[in-house]
Design an enzyme around this catalytic site. Structure first.
Site, short mmCIF file in Angstrom:
data_model
loop_
_atom_site.label_atom_id
_atom_site.label_comp_id
_atom_site.label_asym_id
_atom_site.label_seq_id
_atom_site.Cartn_x
_atom_site.Cartn_y
_atom_site.Cartn_z
CG ASP A 52 -1.91 1.14 1.18
OD1 ASP A 52 -2.96 0.98 0.53
OD2 ASP A 52 -1.66 2.22 1.77
CG MET B 186 5.05 6.40 -2.62
SD MET B 186 5.37 4.77 -3.36
CE MET B 186 7.18 4.79 -3.48
CG HIS C 72 -6.66 6.17 4.34
ND1 HIS C 72 -6.66 5.72 3.04
CD2 HIS C 72 -7.96 6.31 4.71
CE1 HIS C 72 -7.92 5.62 2.63
NE2 HIS C 72 -8.71 5.95 3.62
CG ASP D 218 -4.53 1.20 4.97
OD1 ASP D 218 -5.00 0.97 6.11
OD2 ASP D 218 -4.71 2.28 4.38
#
Length: 204
Positions: free
Chosen positions: A15, A28, A174, A179
């Protein structure tokens, strides 16, 4: 002719959290991964998803971001600009970790949905390390897996439409590692599920 030996797949739930829709213009910001298990010709053997994990928070690569995307993770870009791991370092460490946990098997990135996370992960791997331990296509989309088994159109699928026994009991926070662990459990449940005509697994 003897059957060709099939090399097992090491399924790694991944994730990512990002501050925009695509890599390059946007960044990212965190990467989490957990070993979900091993799939071979005899089936899938789940692993404890908390046993082998990886997590890094990354320095942003541009000044641009989408506030709504950034708000999803709640990560602080200013803090990450000062304290985040350099992407080249983080992705090299991630690649080394993937190879270490995949000895004797081929690593497969597994995501829900894989499309967004894979886009960022693959772009970052190629941009900052020049290669991907997953190759160019070693990813599995859990959303597609469920749609196929359930006999549903892909766009009709959401976690809220799935039978509850398939979902992890963990919260979707999140936070990339939380996750990834949650979705590793979803993958194990999906691979064990015979489809809507089969029996649900017994509760723990």
């Amino acid at each position: 002719m003897p059957a060709r030996r099939v090399k097992p797949s090491r399924c790694i739930s991944v994730d990512i959290e990002a501050d925009g829709p695509i890599p390059g213009p946007y960044s990212m910001l965190s990467l989490g991964a957990a070993v979900a298990g091993t799939q071979d010709a005899d089936g899938f053997t789940p692993a404890d998803p908390e046993e082998h994990t990886f997590y890094r928070e990354l320095r942003p690569i541009s000044a641009d971001f989408v506030p709504e995307a950034l708000a999803v993770s709640g990560l602080d870009r200013d803090r990450l600009a000062a304290e985040g791991t350099e992407p080249a370092v983080a992705l090299a460490e991630f690649s080394a970790w993937v190879r270490a946990v995949s000895v004797g098997a081929q690593p497969v990135m597994c995501g829900y949905p894989a499309s967004y996370d894979w886009t960022f992960l693959y772009w970052y791997l190629i941009r900052f390390t020049g290669e991907s331990p997953f190759g160019h296509s070693g990813c599995l989309d859990m959303k597609t897996l469920y749609a196929t088994k359930a006999g549903l159109p892909l766009r009709a699928v959401a976690k809220g439409t799935m039978p509850r026994h398939l979902l992890s009991r963990r919260r979707h926070t999140h936070h990339a590692l939380d996750d990834a662990i949650e979705q590793a459990e979803l993958l194990a449940n999906l691979l064990a599920w015979p489809g809507p005509g089969g029996a649900a697994p017994a509760p723990d």
